[in-house]
Design a protein around this motif. Structure first.
Motif, PDB file in Angstrom:
ATOM      1  N   PRO A  91      -1.368   1.224   6.602  1.00 19.55           N
ATOM      2  CA  PRO A  91      -0.296   0.763   5.716  1.00 19.55           C
ATOM      3  C   PRO A  91       1.030   0.515   6.454  1.00 19.55           C
ATOM      4  N   PHE A  92       1.316   1.312   7.487  1.00 12.22           N
ATOM      5  CA  PHE A  92       2.536   1.082   8.286  1.00 12.22           C
ATOM      6  C   PHE A  92       2.512  -0.313   8.895  1.00 12.22           C
ATOM      7  N   ARG A  93       1.335  -0.717   9.355  1.00 12.67           N
ATOM      8  CA  ARG A  93       1.261  -2.022  10.019  1.00 12.67           C
ATOM      9  C   ARG A  93       1.482  -3.159   9.026  1.00 12.67           C
ATOM     10  N   VAL A  94       1.199  -2.919   7.771  1.00 13.29           N
ATOM     11  CA  VAL A  94       1.559  -3.890   6.731  1.00 13.29           C
ATOM     12  C   VAL A  94       3.090  -3.856   6.565  1.00 13.29           C
ATOM     13  N   ALA A  95       3.644  -2.656   6.500  1.00 12.69           N
ATOM     14  CA  ALA A  95       5.086  -2.483   6.296  1.00 12.69           C
ATOM     15  C   ALA A  95       5.895  -3.101   7.426  1.00 12.69           C
ATOM     16  N   ALA A  96       5.428  -2.922   8.660  1.00  9.58           N
ATOM     17  CA  ALA A  96       6.199  -3.374   9.815  1.00  9.58           C
ATOM     18  C   ALA A  96       5.648  -4.670  10.390  1.00  9.58           C
ATOM     19  N   ASP A  97       4.593  -5.190   9.760  1.00 16.37           N
ATOM     20  CA  ASP A  97       3.966  -6.411  10.231  1.00 16.37           C
ATOM     21  C   ASP A  97       3.666  -6.300  11.732  1.00 16.37           C
ATOM     22  N   SER A  98       2.957  -5.247  12.126  1.00 19.07           N
ATOM     23  CA  SER A  98       2.772  -4.964  13.554  1.00 19.07           C
ATOM     24  C   SER A  98       1.310  -4.764  13.941  1.00 19.07           C
ATOM     25  N   PRO A 146       0.800  -1.245   0.000  1.00 24.00           N
ATOM     26  CA  PRO A 146       0.000   0.000   0.000  1.00 24.00           C
ATOM     27  C   PRO A 146       0.827   1.287   0.000  1.00 24.00           C
ATOM     28  N   MET A 147       2.165   1.161  -0.080  1.00 18.91           N
ATOM     29  CA  MET A 147       3.011   2.351  -0.048  1.00 18.91           C
ATOM     30  C   MET A 147       3.995   2.358  -1.217  1.00 18.91           C
ATOM     31  N   PRO A 148       3.510   2.640  -2.435  1.00 15.89           N
ATOM     32  CA  PRO A 148       4.392   2.595  -3.608  1.00 15.89           C
ATOM     33  C   PRO A 148       5.633   3.472  -3.405  1.00 15.89           C
ATOM     34  N   GLY A 149       6.801   2.905  -3.744  1.00 10.82           N
ATOM     35  CA  GLY A 149       8.042   3.670  -3.604  1.00 10.82           C
ATOM     36  C   GLY A 149       8.718   3.523  -2.249  1.00 10.82           C
ATOM     37  N   ILE A 150       8.052   2.820  -1.324  1.00 12.16           N
ATOM     38  CA  ILE A 150       8.640   2.614   0.010  1.00 12.16           C
ATOM     39  C   ILE A 150       8.908   1.114   0.182  1.00 12.16           C
ATOM     40  N   TYR A 151      10.080   0.796   0.719  1.00 14.14           N
ATOM     41  CA  TYR A 151      10.557  -0.585   0.736  1.00 14.14           C
ATOM     42  C   TYR A 151      10.980  -1.043   2.124  1.00 14.14           C
TER      43      TYR A 151
END
Ligand code: PBG
Length: 325
Positions: free
Chosen positions: A204-211, A50-55
């Motif tokens: 979306p952060f929680r997807v990124a950090a799996d939190s 959900p965060m295009p351009g962020i890895y």
């Protein structure tokens, strides 16, 4: 007040040069802090859906990333770690070779002038996904303080320039300040996530950090979005406990909180333009429903205009590029 036709406010809008002279708020790359997600392994560069351009980046890619951030004139990065293992007490958060600590060391070796800010919170490291230790089905405040203090010292040992507690535990700034001081880090600043709201914008952060919390939610410790007076009490308390920078998070739906706090305290203020704010702009821009660059600049200008001295934003790199032309 004299008025029309003697006063014509359009006079200062007649050309780009006039508008430039009259401009009250200016963004610069030096206003920004860029968040980065670091992960174990080699050659990992997972784009966050959900965060295009962020890895999510492994340490080898992190080196390239921070080189780019530095060359764009962005002064600081904010690091989030994705651990190899999660457990009930979030152990990797305060291990010497935890992913965040390794990342800090790598950056300090390759880009020593770039400021490294460590996020101090357990939610990325706990298997239940809450920001502290669980006792009787709730996050135990005072037990969590000990772990947050340990985590902050561990980041300081690795070379962090600033620590940023985001767990919303009462007394976290005081506990961290005391621990840092006792280990000789009395000059290391604390950026406190003081008014952090229980917000849907962190999705979306929680997807990124799996939190994502495995049970319940964070309403028992993060703030009710309806409150502004209480935000002032949170900020006041953090200042009393020794916070050097106070933060309002999210930013866009909380501009009034930023403005009120800046007027009331006159303190260095950070605002976090969070993941959901980023994702919404990216999704709408990708559909060509909005002009992404124009909207991003407008949003970030509004956050600074409200009173933020520094803005944590996933847009930081693209903003720095746009501002350079
Ligand atoms: C850790 C933390 C969160 C964010 C920053 N630090 C997640 C949360 O509280 O759920 C969110 C940042 C973002 O959405 O970009 N507690």
């Amino acid at each position: 007040m004299s008025s029309f036709p003697r006063v014509r406010l359009r006079r200062l809008r007649g050309s780009a040069a006039l508008r430039g002279l009259a401009r009250e708020t200016r963004l610069s790359a030096s206003d920004f802090i860029y968040p980065i997600f670091v992960t174990h392994g080699r050659d990992v560069r997972n784009e966050i859906d959900p965060m295009p351009g962020i890895y999510q980046l492994s340490l080898d890619h992190l080196i390239t990333e921070v080189g780019e951030v530095e060359s764009l004139g962005i002064p600081a990065v904010l690091l989030f770690g994705i651990p190899a293992k999660k457990d009930a007490e979030g152990t990797e958060a305060y291990e010497t070779n935890g992913i965040l600590q390794e990342a800090i060391r790598v950056i300090k070796q390759t880009a020593p002038d770039l400021l490294v800010i460590g996020d101090v919170c357990l939610c990325e490291y706990t298997d239940h996904g809450h920001c502290g230790v669980i006792e009787n089905e709730t996050v135990d405040n005072d037990k969590t303080l000990e772990l947050l203090a340990k985590m902050a010292v561990c980041q300081a040992d690795a070379g962090a320039d600033i620590v940023a507690p985001s767990a919303m535990m009462d007394g976290q700034v005081g506990a961290i300040r005391a621990a840092l001081d006792s280990y000789g880090y009395e000059n290391l600043p604390i950026m406190a996530y003081s008014a952090k709201y229980a917000s849907g914008f962190y999705g979306p952060f929680r997807v990124a950090a799996d939190s994502t919390p495995q049970f319940g939610d964070r309403n028992g410790y993060q703030m009710d979005p309806a409150n502004v007076q209480q935000a002032m009490r949170e900020i006041e308390q953090d200042i009393e406990e020794g916070a050097d920078i106070v933060m309002v998070k999210p930013a866009l739906s909380y501009l009034d909180v930023i403005a009120t706090a800046k007027k009331k305290f006159g303190y260095p203020m950070a605002a976090y333009n969070v993941s959901g704010e980023y994702s919404m702009v990216k999704a709408a821009a990708e559909n060509e429903w909005i002009d992404g660059q124009r909207i991003t600049m407008e949003i970030l200008t509004s956050i600074k205009r409200a009173g933020a001295d520094m803005i944590i934003s996933y847009h930081a790199k693209e903003m720095a590029r746009w501002l350079a032309v």
